[in-house]
Design an enzyme around this catalytic site. Structure first.
Site, mmCIF file in Angstrom:
data_model
loop_
_atom_site.group_PDB
_atom_site.id
_atom_site.type_symbol
_atom_site.label_atom_id
_atom_site.label_comp_id
_atom_site.label_asym_id
_atom_site.label_seq_id
_atom_site.Cartn_x
_atom_site.Cartn_y
_atom_site.Cartn_z
ATOM 1 N N GLY A 103 -102.303 -14.228 -22.523
ATOM 2 C CA GLY A 103 -101.962 -15.208 -23.826
ATOM 3 C C GLY A 103 -102.519 -16.270 -23.397
ATOM 4 C CB SER A 104 -101.262 -18.951 -26.103
ATOM 5 O OG SER A 104 -99.362 -18.540 -26.496
ATOM 6 C CB THR A 105 -97.447 -19.271 -22.224
ATOM 7 O OG1 THR A 105 -96.791 -18.160 -23.360
ATOM 8 C CG2 THR A 105 -96.594 -19.393 -21.085
ATOM 9 C CG ASP A 112 -98.389 -11.397 -18.501
ATOM 10 O OD1 ASP A 112 -98.978 -12.597 -19.193
ATOM 11 O OD2 ASP A 112 -98.709 -10.223 -18.921
ATOM 12 N N GLY A 113 -96.720 -14.369 -19.532
ATOM 13 C CA GLY A 113 -95.603 -14.666 -20.485
ATOM 14 C C GLY A 113 -95.068 -13.552 -21.179
ATOM 15 C CG ASP A 162 -95.143 -10.358 -27.006
ATOM 16 O OD1 ASP A 162 -96.071 -11.630 -27.391
ATOM 17 O OD2 ASP A 162 -95.679 -9.519 -26.955
ATOM 18 N N GLY A 220 -100.114 -9.395 -27.585
ATOM 19 C CA GLY A 220 -101.802 -9.960 -27.003
ATOM 20 C C GLY A 220 -102.620 -8.042 -26.728
ATOM 21 C CD GLU A 267 -99.818 -8.252 -20.846
ATOM 22 O OE1 GLU A 267 -98.922 -7.527 -20.871
ATOM 23 O OE2 GLU A 267 -100.017 -9.315 -21.088
ATOM 24 C CE LYS A 293 -93.024 -16.112 -27.203
ATOM 25 N NZ LYS A 293 -94.227 -16.698 -26.189
HETATM 26 C C1 5RP Z 1 -99.892 -9.609 -24.023
HETATM 27 C C2 5RP Z 1 -98.646 -10.221 -23.265
HETATM 28 C C3 5RP Z 1 -98.815 -12.192 -23.766
HETATM 29 O O1 5RP Z 1 -97.310 -11.601 -22.600
HETATM 30 C C4 5RP Z 1 -97.489 -12.271 -25.123
HETATM 31 O O2 5RP Z 1 -98.133 -11.664 -25.609
HETATM 32 C C5 5RP Z 1 -97.119 -13.808 -25.182
HETATM 33 O O3 5RP Z 1 -98.458 -14.137 -25.482
HETATM 34 P P1 5RP Z 1 -97.941 -15.405 -25.742
HETATM 35 O O4 5RP Z 1 -98.212 -16.795 -24.357
HETATM 36 O O5 5RP Z 1 -99.411 -16.230 -26.641
HETATM 37 O O6 5RP Z 1 -96.915 -16.105 -26.588
HETATM 38 O O7 5RP Z 1 -98.033 -9.512 -23.610
HETATM 39 O O8 5RP Z 1 -100.502 -8.497 -24.110
#
Ligand code: 5RP
Length: 223
Positions: free
Chosen positions: A33-35, A85-86, A88, A101, A107, A125
């Site tokens: 993801g972006s984070t 990891d990030g 949602d 994502g 994950e 979030k």
């Molecule tokens: C991908 C994920 C990401 O961690 C989640 O969607 C957060 O994404 P972002 O950092 O772009 O807000 O679970 O499968």
């Protein structure tokens, strides 16, 4: 600070948090993801401090390799010091919704192996009750209609995520309008539907640490 700057701040904080735990043989689990992408970019600055990584998606693996960071097959390894990891959504128990994502299954596998799971998130979030973000469910393609009917029975509104195929060759159904107050039980219940590979609730294995960023800075929360 805008949302991207908050994501950068928590990604930087994650590198500072894990750095003392690293040594020459350490493996770092890396999310998607972006984070997580910001985290990868900062991790590259300290790539001499650890052995390599495991990635939770092909996209993250490619970004890691682009920085000259080794990416290992999880089956070659028997331990992982940390997974970053990030998410949602996160609630105060550090239970998460992930999978925006479409990388939720890998994950969850990487998180299961890691000694410590560090979640990095901007303040948008944070929720008291999970479920405003539609819950992603990875499904074997031929089971799509069956799984959707079963998810309806649970009170959610399943929506097929068109045009998306996961790294595992499956589809995603996003479940809208769930109000999730028993996350561990719901995670198990959805995983029990035939044809479901995995769902995006991370409650059985919630985050151990949350680095959450808002306009006042990055806070560290532990379970
Ligand atoms: C991908 C994920 C990401 O961690 C989640 O969607 C957060 O994404 P972002 O950092 O772009 O807000 O679970 O499968």
């Amino acid at each position: 600070m805008n949302q991207d700057q908050l994501k950068q701040a928590v990604a930087r904080a994650a590198v500072d948090y894990i750095r003392p735990k690293l040594e020459a043989h350490a493996i770092v689990g890396v999310g998607t993801g972006s984070t997580a992408n910001f985290f990868i970019d900062y991790l590259a600055e300290i790539k001499a401090d650890f052995r390599g990584t495991v990635a939770s998606s092909e996209a993250s693996a490619e970004r890691l390799r682009g920085h000259g960071i080794e990416v290992y097959d999880l089956n070659e390894l028997d331990s992982m010091v940390v997974y970053v990891d990030g998410a949602d959504e996160t609630n105060p128990r550090l239970e998460l919704i992930k999978g925006g994502g479409a990388a939720l299954t890998r994950e969850k596998i990487v998180a299961a192996v890691a000694e410590e799971f560090v979640c990095i998130a901007d303040a948008s979030k944070w929720v008291d009750c999970l479920g405003s973000f539609p819950l992603p469910v990875e499904v074997i393609p031929m089971a799509r209609a069956h799984v959707a009917r079963e998810l309806l029975k649970l009170g959610g509104d399943p929506v097929y995520r068109r045009g998306v195929t996961t790294d595992n060759g499956n589809i995603i159904i996003d479940v809208h309008n769930l109000k999730i107050d028993q996350a561990t039980a719901l995670e198990a219940q959805i995983n029990g539907i035939v044809g479901v590979v995995c769902n995006g609730l991370f409650a059985q294995r919630a985050a151990d640490v949350l680095l959450i960023g808002d306009k006042d800075g990055v806070r560290t929360l532990k379970r």
